[in-house]
Scaffold this motif. Structure first.
Motif, mmCIF file in Angstrom:
data_model
loop_
_atom_site.group_PDB
_atom_site.id
_atom_site.type_symbol
_atom_site.label_atom_id
_atom_site.label_comp_id
_atom_site.label_asym_id
_atom_site.label_seq_id
_atom_site.Cartn_x
_atom_site.Cartn_y
_atom_site.Cartn_z
ATOM 1 N N PRO A 2 0.458 -1.243 -0.223
ATOM 2 C CA PRO A 2 -0.199 0.340 -0.197
ATOM 3 C C PRO A 2 1.004 1.600 0.038
ATOM 4 O O PRO A 2 1.770 1.286 0.290
ATOM 5 C CB PRO A 2 -0.622 -0.141 1.158
ATOM 6 C CG PRO A 2 -0.082 -0.719 2.118
ATOM 7 C CD PRO A 2 0.965 -1.355 1.132
ATOM 8 N N PRO A 3 0.536 2.656 -0.495
ATOM 9 C CA PRO A 3 0.988 3.601 -0.545
ATOM 10 C C PRO A 3 1.343 4.074 1.308
ATOM 11 O O PRO A 3 0.877 3.750 1.860
ATOM 12 C CB PRO A 3 0.101 4.904 -0.830
ATOM 13 C CG PRO A 3 -1.219 4.393 -0.883
ATOM 14 C CD PRO A 3 -0.918 2.319 -0.723
ATOM 15 N N LEU A 4 2.754 4.290 1.329
ATOM 16 C CA LEU A 4 3.599 5.018 2.271
ATOM 17 C C LEU A 4 2.733 5.889 3.123
ATOM 18 O O LEU A 4 2.211 7.078 1.743
ATOM 19 C CB LEU A 4 4.798 5.455 2.378
ATOM 20 C CG LEU A 4 5.219 4.254 1.989
ATOM 21 C CD1 LEU A 4 6.891 4.743 1.805
ATOM 22 C CD2 LEU A 4 5.684 3.318 2.891
ATOM 23 N N ARG A 91 -2.681 -7.603 18.132
ATOM 24 C CA ARG A 91 -3.036 -6.088 17.615
ATOM 25 C C ARG A 91 -2.004 -5.850 16.684
ATOM 26 O O ARG A 91 -2.827 -5.141 15.272
ATOM 27 C CB ARG A 91 -2.560 -5.107 18.520
ATOM 28 C CG ARG A 91 -2.894 -3.539 18.257
ATOM 29 C CD ARG A 91 -2.125 -2.579 19.856
ATOM 30 N NE ARG A 91 -2.633 -3.412 21.273
ATOM 31 C CZ ARG A 91 -2.166 -2.949 22.073
ATOM 32 N NH1 ARG A 91 -1.270 -2.393 21.825
ATOM 33 N NH2 ARG A 91 -2.405 -3.028 23.016
ATOM 34 N N VAL A 92 -0.396 -6.711 16.128
ATOM 35 C CA VAL A 92 -0.008 -6.220 15.213
ATOM 36 C C VAL A 92 -0.621 -6.674 13.792
ATOM 37 O O VAL A 92 -0.498 -6.038 12.824
ATOM 38 C CB VAL A 92 1.963 -6.699 15.717
ATOM 39 C CG1 VAL A 92 2.292 -6.183 13.969
ATOM 40 C CG2 VAL A 92 2.134 -5.617 16.458
ATOM 41 N N ARG A 93 -0.469 -8.123 14.235
ATOM 42 C CA ARG A 93 -1.417 -8.335 12.503
ATOM 43 C C ARG A 93 -2.854 -7.553 12.682
ATOM 44 O O ARG A 93 -2.563 -7.383 11.006
ATOM 45 C CB ARG A 93 -2.347 -9.762 13.313
ATOM 46 C CG ARG A 93 -0.991 -11.194 13.490
ATOM 47 C CD ARG A 93 -1.357 -12.540 13.731
ATOM 48 N NE ARG A 93 -0.790 -13.220 12.328
ATOM 49 C CZ ARG A 93 -1.910 -13.731 12.195
ATOM 50 N NH1 ARG A 93 -3.305 -13.796 12.495
ATOM 51 N NH2 ARG A 93 -1.940 -14.581 10.272
ATOM 52 N N ALA A 96 -1.129 -4.684 11.274
ATOM 53 C CA ALA A 96 -0.842 -5.358 9.336
ATOM 54 C C ALA A 96 -2.715 -5.542 8.563
ATOM 55 O O ALA A 96 -2.370 -4.629 6.997
ATOM 56 C CB ALA A 96 -0.211 -6.897 9.080
ATOM 57 N N VAL A 97 -3.335 -6.060 8.974
ATOM 58 C CA VAL A 97 -4.336 -6.459 8.024
ATOM 59 C C VAL A 97 -5.487 -5.071 7.487
ATOM 60 O O VAL A 97 -5.825 -4.384 6.548
ATOM 61 C CB VAL A 97 -5.861 -6.993 8.316
ATOM 62 C CG1 VAL A 97 -6.536 -7.318 7.918
ATOM 63 C CG2 VAL A 97 -5.542 -8.000 8.876
ATOM 64 N N LEU A 126 2.601 -12.811 6.753
ATOM 65 C CA LEU A 126 3.971 -11.529 6.692
ATOM 66 C C LEU A 126 4.148 -10.761 5.521
ATOM 67 O O LEU A 126 3.787 -9.512 4.178
ATOM 68 C CB LEU A 126 5.066 -10.816 7.619
ATOM 69 C CG LEU A 126 4.852 -11.376 8.832
ATOM 70 C CD1 LEU A 126 5.676 -10.945 9.930
ATOM 71 C CD2 LEU A 126 4.012 -10.033 10.015
ATOM 72 N N LEU A 127 4.395 -11.889 4.761
ATOM 73 C CA LEU A 127 4.747 -11.121 3.305
ATOM 74 C C LEU A 127 3.356 -10.888 2.274
ATOM 75 O O LEU A 127 4.379 -10.013 1.899
ATOM 76 C CB LEU A 127 6.086 -12.313 2.549
ATOM 77 C CG LEU A 127 7.629 -12.638 3.447
ATOM 78 C CD1 LEU A 127 8.393 -13.768 3.246
ATOM 79 C CD2 LEU A 127 8.286 -10.711 2.895
ATOM 80 N N GLU A 128 2.707 -11.947 3.069
ATOM 81 C CA GLU A 128 1.855 -11.982 1.817
ATOM 82 C C GLU A 128 1.088 -10.665 1.972
ATOM 83 O O GLU A 128 0.352 -9.769 1.457
ATOM 84 C CB GLU A 128 0.201 -13.002 2.440
ATOM 85 C CG GLU A 128 0.984 -14.187 1.525
ATOM 86 C CD GLU A 128 0.414 -15.420 2.360
ATOM 87 O OE1 GLU A 128 -1.015 -14.945 3.117
ATOM 88 O OE2 GLU A 128 0.296 -16.653 2.098
ATOM 89 N N GLN A 129 1.399 -9.531 3.419
ATOM 90 C CA GLN A 129 0.896 -9.008 3.383
ATOM 91 C C GLN A 129 1.368 -7.661 2.880
ATOM 92 O O GLN A 129 0.998 -6.609 3.405
ATOM 93 C CB GLN A 129 0.299 -8.533 4.716
ATOM 94 C CG GLN A 129 -0.146 -9.406 5.963
ATOM 95 C CD GLN A 129 -1.904 -9.807 4.696
ATOM 96 O OE1 GLN A 129 -2.526 -8.779 4.632
ATOM 97 N NE2 GLN A 129 -2.101 -10.883 4.685
ATOM 98 N N GLY A 130 2.846 -8.072 2.139
ATOM 99 C CA GLY A 130 3.644 -6.993 2.140
ATOM 100 C C GLY A 130 4.328 -5.883 2.897
ATOM 101 O O GLY A 130 4.876 -5.483 2.597
#
Length: 145
Positions: A2-4, A91-93, A96-97, A126-130
């Motif tokens: 996603p865009p930063l 919470r971190v997951r 990410a979502v 995590l890698l799948e989430q980018g």
């Protein structure tokens, strides 16, 4: 990925243009991309979570990254505890979502998952989430950075 998120910093103009008016701005916002990251660690004892997160915060500040509110997270207990019982990791997951962060900073990858099978599952997710993952331990490598 996603865009930063954009970070706004104020850059001052060296001097007003000749013939300027009182409405001429003396500073202009400069918008730049920045990395939003979550900090995550597992502390062995209650009360020392802040010590671990302080080191991660310093690492992030040195790189001009940002930590969104509520995403400097530490769970307490042994590294081998079940991932599903870790409120902080969940919470971190969720962040990410929700695309609130582009990366995760940890002391070592074992803080995410201690068992090899658990680590491989979380790493793939995590890698799948980018997301990129950085371990501040100099003996470990960054993933997806």
């Amino acid at each position: 990925m996603p865009p930063l998120p954009s970070c706004t910093a104020w850059g001052s103009l060296p001097r007003l243009l000749a013939g300027g008016t009182r409405r001429t701005p003396v500073a202009a916002p400069v918008v730049q991309a920045c990395r939003a990251v979550a900090l995550y660690a597992v502390a062995p004892l209650r009360g020392v979570e802040g010590l671990v997160l302080d080191d991660l915060s310093a690492y992030v500040r040195d790189r001009d990254w940002v930590v969104p509110a509520g995403l400097a997270v530490a769970d307490t207990g042994p590294l081998h505890q079940d991932l599903d019982t870790r409120a902080g990791w969940n919470r971190v997951r969720a962040a990410a979502v929700g695309r609130l962060v582009q990366g995760v900073v940890v002391p070592s990858f074992a803080h995410i998952a201690y068992r090899a099978a658990d680590w491989e599952r979380e790493r793939a997710w995590l890698l799948e989430q980018g997301l990129f993952v950085v371990a501040t331990d100099p003996t470990e490598l960054a993933l997806g950075a």
